[in-house]
Motif scaffolding. Structure first.
Motif, PDB file in Angstrom:
ATOM      1  N   GLU A 204     -49.591  30.714  20.983  1.00 22.40           N
ATOM      2  CA  GLU A 204     -50.809  30.859  21.775  1.00 22.40           C
ATOM      3  C   GLU A 204     -51.387  29.528  22.210  1.00 22.40           C
ATOM      4  OE1 GLU A 204     -50.135  31.584  18.462  1.00 22.40           O
ATOM      5  OE2 GLU A 204     -51.862  32.758  17.777  1.00 22.40           O
ATOM      6  N   SER A 213     -46.311  33.266  16.584  1.00 23.38           N
ATOM      7  CA  SER A 213     -47.769  33.172  16.608  1.00 23.38           C
ATOM      8  C   SER A 213     -48.280  32.352  15.429  1.00 23.38           C
ATOM      9  CB  SER A 213     -48.382  34.566  16.564  1.00 23.38           C
ATOM     10  OG  SER A 213     -48.440  35.013  15.223  1.00 23.38           O
ATOM     11  N   GLY A 238     -52.861  26.231  17.667  1.00 21.03           N
ATOM     12  CA  GLY A 238     -52.491  27.325  18.564  1.00 21.03           C
ATOM     13  C   GLY A 238     -53.578  28.373  18.619  1.00 21.03           C
ATOM     14  N   GLY A 239     -54.363  28.358  19.692  1.00 15.44           N
ATOM     15  CA  GLY A 239     -55.376  29.398  19.883  1.00 15.44           C
ATOM     16  C   GLY A 239     -56.686  29.138  19.179  1.00 15.44           C
ATOM     17  N   ILE A 240     -56.775  28.041  18.417  1.00 20.96           N
ATOM     18  CA  ILE A 240     -57.968  27.815  17.587  1.00 20.96           C
ATOM     19  C   ILE A 240     -59.062  27.130  18.403  1.00 20.96           C
ATOM     20  CG2 ILE A 240     -58.868  26.730  15.490  1.00 20.96           C
ATOM     21  CD1 ILE A 240     -56.116  27.009  14.249  1.00 20.96           C
ATOM     22  N   SER A 283     -59.766  35.107  30.741  1.00 23.58           N
ATOM     23  CA  SER A 283     -59.624  35.787  29.454  1.00 23.58           C
ATOM     24  C   SER A 283     -58.334  35.289  28.814  1.00 23.58           C
ATOM     25  CB  SER A 283     -59.606  37.309  29.634  1.00 23.58           C
ATOM     26  OG  SER A 283     -58.276  37.777  29.717  1.00 23.58           O
ATOM     27  N   SER A 284     -58.089  35.708  27.581  1.00 18.65           N
ATOM     28  CA  SER A 284     -56.898  35.242  26.870  1.00 18.65           C
ATOM     29  C   SER A 284     -55.621  35.665  27.584  1.00 18.65           C
ATOM     30  CB  SER A 284     -56.901  35.786  25.446  1.00 18.65           C
ATOM     31  OG  SER A 284     -56.984  37.197  25.475  1.00 18.65           O
ATOM     32  N   ARG A 285     -55.703  36.696  28.448  1.00 20.45           N
ATOM     33  CA  ARG A 285     -54.497  37.156  29.138  1.00 20.45           C
ATOM     34  C   ARG A 285     -54.205  36.375  30.410  1.00 20.45           C
ATOM     35  NH1 ARG A 285     -54.168  43.432  29.637  1.00 20.45           N
ATOM     36  NH2 ARG A 285     -56.336  43.259  30.306  1.00 20.45           N
ATOM     37  N   GLN A 356     -54.365  30.465  24.673  1.00 19.97           N
ATOM     38  CA  GLN A 356     -55.010  31.772  24.803  1.00 19.97           C
ATOM     39  C   GLN A 356     -56.472  31.740  24.344  1.00 19.97           C
ATOM     40  OE1 GLN A 356     -52.388  34.554  22.737  1.00 19.97           O
ATOM     41  NE2 GLN A 356     -51.247  34.914  24.620  1.00 19.97           N
ATOM     42  N   GLY A 357     -56.843  30.723  23.580  1.00 22.37           N
ATOM     43  CA  GLY A 357     -58.237  30.586  23.170  1.00 22.37           C
ATOM     44  C   GLY A 357     -59.175  30.412  24.359  1.00 22.37           C
ATOM     45  N   GLY A 359     -59.991  32.349  26.463  1.00 25.13           N
ATOM     46  CA  GLY A 359     -60.849  33.534  26.600  1.00 25.13           C
ATOM     47  C   GLY A 359     -62.181  33.385  25.890  1.00 25.13           C
ATOM     48  N   MET A 360     -62.240  32.482  24.905  1.00 27.95           N
ATOM     49  CA  MET A 360     -63.504  32.253  24.189  1.00 27.95           C
ATOM     50  C   MET A 360     -64.169  30.936  24.573  1.00 27.95           C
ATOM     51  SD  MET A 360     -62.689  33.947  20.444  1.00 27.95           S
ATOM     52  CE  MET A 360     -60.996  33.360  20.316  1.00 27.95           C
TER      53      MET A 360
END
Lengths: 391, 391
Positions: A204, A213, A238-240, A283-285, A356-357, A359-360
């Motif tokens: 991510e 992941s 990753g994603g954090i 968004s994450s997508r 992917q983070g 999204g936040m």
């Protein structure tokens, strides 16, 4: 900031965070921040985290200037540098010049890019440029020498096993060497090569990443290292983008978090303004793992650019490292400039590395505030998990 | 089992686990276990977790027998059933029979499968069969009626928004309805549709899954629900095969974990023996998100089968739901049987749904032991995270 206030303000709490890695690196909170922007690096280091400057895009002279600026702004607090020296790249060991490499960029790939641009209303560049072979490792050694002439406290290599000279230079100077890995097999190789810190980076993540992941990779890497008798600390990546995700990683045994994307929408970052707006809205997508930027799979914002390259259905196969980025980076910088002027075709093409983070990531904030929110959120998550177990 | 013993043995601890969802569902530990095998469902429920029988592959009569068996073995403890009623499928609303649907399977796809088999030394089936259209929703309502005639405590729908009749039936009987989601937009839709429990399932999950990782999806879904004023509990799913990963999810705000893959290598599971061996040997990188089994992207063990279908490079485009599984399931069951007899071609083709957590599934264990290890590992992780914050 309830918890921070209740517990006596930043510094007092942070010094209490009981993570060995804080002592090892002389930091208050084991939040490592990768950024190409010196202001972000300094802000994170000054807030109690550990800033790491992504050095690969700089010439040795530029890097020296950037690190001197950081030295002037962190008052002796610890920071690091990241130099990508990939294990495999086009022309490796052939001692090729930029011109030699540029001549290996096929005309039909250039034509494909020109067509993609003209399809978006962008005329050919009157002074077309080819980017520097920054991912070729040609300048890795020089950049390392420059970095080691500054009081850095970490040297990182984001792609593959660090070359021997990097590990030796780190050892000679007492500077820990970190390596990013996307699979447990790579972690075992890195441990055997003698690195001091492993960054287990999930799929991510923004930028170059593997397929596993973060939630799976971190415990899998820790288990594999333990089985091999290694106690090298492992950072999760990753994603954090929040403290609760960092707490999740630490609950699984990580020593802290390595972050990148979350700094791209800080006030200090040099991210292209239109791309910042795309990130805030995404968004994450809205990310994709595509080789269309560097020739190796890396996660980026979905755009008409990423859609044009494999593995997207029907997309063109990219060139190998470093030819793809030599061709592409100047083009995408031009696209960014046009996007900023309101050019709709350029806006549809604009993209940048992000995980992917994204999204936040919904608001532009000072980097210092991001660090403090991480701490607050981390503490709240740890408290909340603690409430689920018996006293 | 140090912590379990120290803290007074299973039951005493578990009753103390302070998670609201335990009270709501009458369980000791919020570990939900999806399995097609009744023995696993009963074992998990009896160990203090919550077993959920995957009901979709059964006929209504078979499902009735399975649930009666569970009733006889859990002594009133809570369990649930999962019935897939996809929102979109070939022939939806046309009232087609199995024969009508079978006639829509193109001859050239049948020929492709026959060729793939013969390329692996497998002769044509002398009595070729077409599977039941179990993912067509044709039998969803009947299965639901059967399930509701048993004392189930949860009804789940693993694909899309549950149909109105499912939500209404749940509400009328006081049985909570759960829905699996792979994106925050879907979670908001499910909340609006009135589901009682959301399972946020990351891309690392076995079976049907989206693209967002669990570590990103869980906080993103929780944030989105909170912003929408919803306080529906969210279980984390995808890649979770250990208690430390479950603790990570709970630290991020999840109410517990929904698991599936980890039960496939338990003593009780009905997984094909050769596939169990493949799973024990697999690393997290030996899975792929492929549509080659059901027509929708689902994560499976990489094999010559998954390699033959898109999105693998040059792979064939699969048929839509439910045609692909009608064609494929009987073939893959035959492959499993041949693999078990030592047929090398069949062994190369054999595959099954499983998540990236497969890399940490290295030993066959009784399902009860898996539950107890989850609890032990969860407690250790929560303790260890607690040690990183001030007292």
């Amino acid at each position: 900031m309830r918890l921070l206030a209740e517990w006596g303000g930043g510094k007092a709490i942070l010094a209490n965070v009981k993570l060995d890695i804080c002592q090892q690196f002389g930091i208050d909170f084991p939040l490592f921040a990768f950024s190409h922007c010196r202001d972000v690096v300094a802000a994170v280091t000054n807030a109690g985290g550990f800033g790491v400057l992504g050095a690969t895009a700089y010439s040795p002279e530029q890097l020296d200037r950037e690190l001197s600026w950081i030295d002037d702004h962190v008052n002796g607090k610890p920071y690091g540098a990241d130099i990508i020296v990939p294990a495999k790249f086009e022309g490796k060991g052939e001692g090729l010049s930029k011109g030699d490499l540029a001549s290996r960029i096929p005309d039909d790939t250039k034509a494909f890019v020109a067509e993609l641009l003209s399809g978006h209303g962008i005329e050919p560049d009157p002074t077309p440029r080819i980017g520097s072979p920054m991912l070729s490792g040609n300048t890795g050694r020089e950049l390392l020498d420059v970095a080691m002439s500054h009081p850095i406290k970490l040297i990182a290599n984001a792609l593959g096993v660090p070359p021997d000279y990097m590990i030796e230079a780190g050892r000679a100077a007492g500077v820990p060497v970190a390596a990013l890995v996307g699979a447990k097999e790579h972690a075992l190789k890195q441990a055997a090569a003698g690195v001091d810190l492993i960054v287990a980076q999930g799929t991510e993540a923004g930028g170059h990443c593997g397929e596993v992941s973060t939630l799976v990779l971190v415990p899998e890497v820790l288990d594999a290292l333990e089985a091999a008798g290694s106690d090298i600390p492992v950072l999760a990546a990753g994603g954090i983008v929040t403290g609760r995700q960092m707490a999740a990683a630490v609950a699984m045994g990580a020593a802290g978090a390595w972050t990148g994307s979350v700094w791209l929408t800080t006030e200090e970052a040099e991210t292209a303004p239109h791309t910042v707006q795309k990130m805030l809205a995404a968004s994450s997508r809205d990310t994709v793992r595509s080789a269309g930027r560097t020739g190796k799979p890396s996660r980026q914002l979905v755009s008409d650019w990423t859609n044009a390259w494999a593995p997207n259905d029907g997309g063109r196969r990219p060139l190998p490292l470093p030819l793809q980025s030599m061709l592409v980076e100047p083009v995408l910088r031009r696209v960014d400039a046009l996007a900023e002027q309101g050019h709709e075709g350029a806006q549809a093409l604009a993209t940048y590395f992000v995980g992917q983070g994204v999204g936040m990531m919904n608001k532009v904030k000072p980097a210092r505030e991001v660090v403090l929110e991480f701490i607050e959120d981390y503490l709240a998550a740890a408290e909340s998990l603690g409430r689920t177990i018996p006293d």
